[in-house]
Design an enzyme around this catalytic site. Structure first.
Site, PDB file in Angstrom:
ATOM      1  N   LYS A 130     100.613  80.728 148.577  1.00 57.38           N
ATOM      2  CA  LYS A 130     102.318  79.618 148.293  1.00 57.38           C
ATOM      3  C   LYS A 130     103.415  81.357 148.425  1.00 57.38           C
ATOM      4  CE  LYS A 130     100.991  77.993 143.374  1.00 57.38           C
ATOM      5  NZ  LYS A 130     100.954  78.635 142.914  1.00 57.38           N
ATOM      6  N   LYS A 177      93.767  70.805 136.847  1.00 59.46           N
ATOM      7  CA  LYS A 177      94.401  71.653 135.801  1.00 59.46           C
ATOM      8  C   LYS A 177      92.626  71.757 134.809  1.00 59.46           C
ATOM      9  CE  LYS A 177      97.973  73.224 138.093  1.00 59.46           C
ATOM     10  NZ  LYS A 177      97.678  74.443 138.432  1.00 59.46           N
TER      11      LYS A 177
HETATM   12  O1  OSB Z   1      98.803  76.744 139.722  1.00 59.01           O
HETATM   13  O2  OSB Z   1      98.770  75.715 141.420  1.00 59.01           O
HETATM   14  C1  OSB Z   1      99.102  76.260 140.773  1.00 59.01           C
HETATM   15  C2  OSB Z   1     101.943  73.621 139.928  1.00 59.01           C
HETATM   16  C3  OSB Z   1     102.826  74.244 139.519  1.00 59.01           C
HETATM   17  C4  OSB Z   1     102.380  75.908 139.495  1.00 59.01           C
HETATM   18  C5  OSB Z   1     101.742  76.178 139.808  1.00 59.01           C
HETATM   19  C6  OSB Z   1     100.994  75.104 140.012  1.00 59.01           C
HETATM   20  C7  OSB Z   1     101.266  74.581 140.058  1.00 59.01           C
HETATM   21  C8  OSB Z   1     100.120  73.334 141.226  1.00 59.01           C
HETATM   22  C9  OSB Z   1     100.597  72.145 141.916  1.00 59.01           C
HETATM   23  O3  OSB Z   1      99.092  73.287 140.987  1.00 59.01           O
HETATM   24  C10 OSB Z   1     100.618  72.292 142.746  1.00 59.01           C
HETATM   25  C11 OSB Z   1     101.631  71.403 143.970  1.00 59.01           C
HETATM   26  O4  OSB Z   1     100.925  69.649 144.343  1.00 59.01           O
HETATM   27  O5  OSB Z   1     102.520  71.158 144.380  1.00 59.01           O
HETATM   28 MG    MG Z   2      97.351  77.340 141.221  1.00 57.79          MG
END
Ligand code: OSB
Ligand code: MG
Length: 368
Positions: A263, A163
């Site tokens: 997603k 991140k």
């Molecule tokens: O942007 O992919 C993202 C988690 C919560 C909200 C947004 C994101 C994420 C993650 C973690 O990057 C993804 C995971 O391991 O479930």
């Molecule tokens: Mg993302």
């Protein structure tokens, strides 16, 4: 099938460690689950909305409200219950894709359990296990990050996602490359923290051979991503901006998405997610399965989706232990960097009664 009712169930699960992104820090995950009860079988839906509308406009209480007030009543009034028709029935209601996705997931799970078929079979899975990446939050220091990354590599994760945000981007990437080498599959996720004015700064990531940069700009700034893509060498991947197969097709045509993070919650369900997969495959655009810190229920379905042929990059489908000390289902455990695609009917997993009870904070029965 005929819908008998839907139980909303709020659960609260402590995370094993705080998860910091450019939009905030989470220490626990509050999830809305749906138990879809029909005359033939029951199914589970998991709503991936978060407590606060910081990742996208949706949030848990808005999802519960729209389900209670509009979505469940509309589905109840629509006649025979069929998973493939759910999105069409819910289409008049704008937005609220995470709430819609949860309801469709629950109906699909009930339908597949009644038929003795798995999510993987239904979606078109072609693998029996999938390689797994891990999303690593922003840390207080580079040494802390290197420890975390080292731990995940030791556990077998085949791809690391860092991140990033302004002030935490080039240096952490450089440090991970220097410490763990050029062979590590490495990518970054900005969750919309930059603007096009940062293009020259983001080009400083070019030398590190990243797989991709995920959603650097605002979710509505699709054209900005197309412009940015011409100014940096790291492939641009979209997450927040892709909300449907139509928006995926447009982003690809505009040159805004060389890679797509799929997603199911963000796009209104697993069936729309499969359509996005198909659009991307048709355009030669690689996809991977994103995550929203799901419990074992959502994880089961995500792993099935990630087994489709176009999912050629490792996803954020990590093991249960990356998120939770105790999952509500049998935990998903990595085997040499992979998770097995569940094979039982529907999701192939069910909540463990005692675990579910211990994390439940409220329930509400929506009779139809
Ligand atoms: O942007 O992919 C993202 C988690 C919560 C909200 C947004 C994101 C994420 C993650 C973690 O990057 C993804 C995971 O391991 O479930
Ligand atoms: Mg993302």
């Amino acid at each position: 099938m005929k819908l008998t009712g839907v139980e909303l169930r709020w659960i609260s699960m402590p995370l094993v460690a705080p998860f910091r992104t450019s939009f905030g820090t989470q220490t626990s995950r509050d999830v809305l689950l749906l138990r879809v009860v029909t005359d033939e079988a029951e199914g589970w839906g998991e709503c991936v909305a978060m407590t606060d509308p910081l990742y996208s406009s949706e949030y848990v209480e808005a999802a519960a409200d729209v389900l209670r007030r509009f979505l469940v009543p509309a589905l109840a009034a629509a006649g025979p219950l069929e998973a493939h028709a759910v999105a069409h029935v819910l289409e008049p209601f704008r937005g609220h894709r995470m709430a819609k996705a949860a309801l469709e997931m629950g109906v699909l799970d009930a339908e597949l359990r009644a038929q003795g078929r798995s999510f993987g079979q239904q979606l078109g899975a072609v693998h029996d296990r999938v390689p797994c990446g891990v999303s690593v939050g922003i840390m207080d220091s580079v040494p802390a990050l290197l420890d975390a990354v080292g731990g995940y590599l030791d556990e077998g994760y085949v791809r690391i996602k860092l991140k990033i945000e302004p002030g935490w981007d080039v240096e952490p990437v450089r440090a991970v490359r220097e410490r763990y080498g050029d062979d590590v599959l490495l990518q970054v996720d900005a969750n919309t923290a930059y603007t096009l004015a940062d293009a020259r700064h983001l080009a400083r990531l070019d030398p590190f051979g990243l797989l991709l940069i995920e959603q650097p700009l605002d979710e509505e700034d699709v054209l900005g991503h197309a412009d940015l893509a011409k100014q940096i060498r790291t492939p641009v991947c979209l997450d927040e901006s892709i909300v449907s197969a139509r928006s995926a097709a447009a982003a690809i045509r505009l040159g805004a998405a060389a890679i797509v993070n799929i997603k199911p919650g963000r796009v209104g369900g697993y069936l729309e997610a499969r359509k996005i997969h198909d659009v991307c495959v048709a355009h030669g655009v690689p996809v991977w399965c994103g995550g929203m810190l799901e419990t074992g229920l959502g994880r089961a379905a995500n792993v099935a989706l990630a087994a489709l042929p176009g999912f050629t990059l490792p996803g954020d489908t990590s093991g249960s232990g990356r998120y939770y000390h105790r999952d509500i289902t049998e935990p998903f455990v990595l085997d040499r960097g992979h998770l097995a695609v569940p094979t039982g009917p529907g999701l192939g997993v069910v909540p463990r009664e005692d675990e579910l009870a211990s994390v439940t904070t409220a329930t509400e029965w929506l009779a139809v």
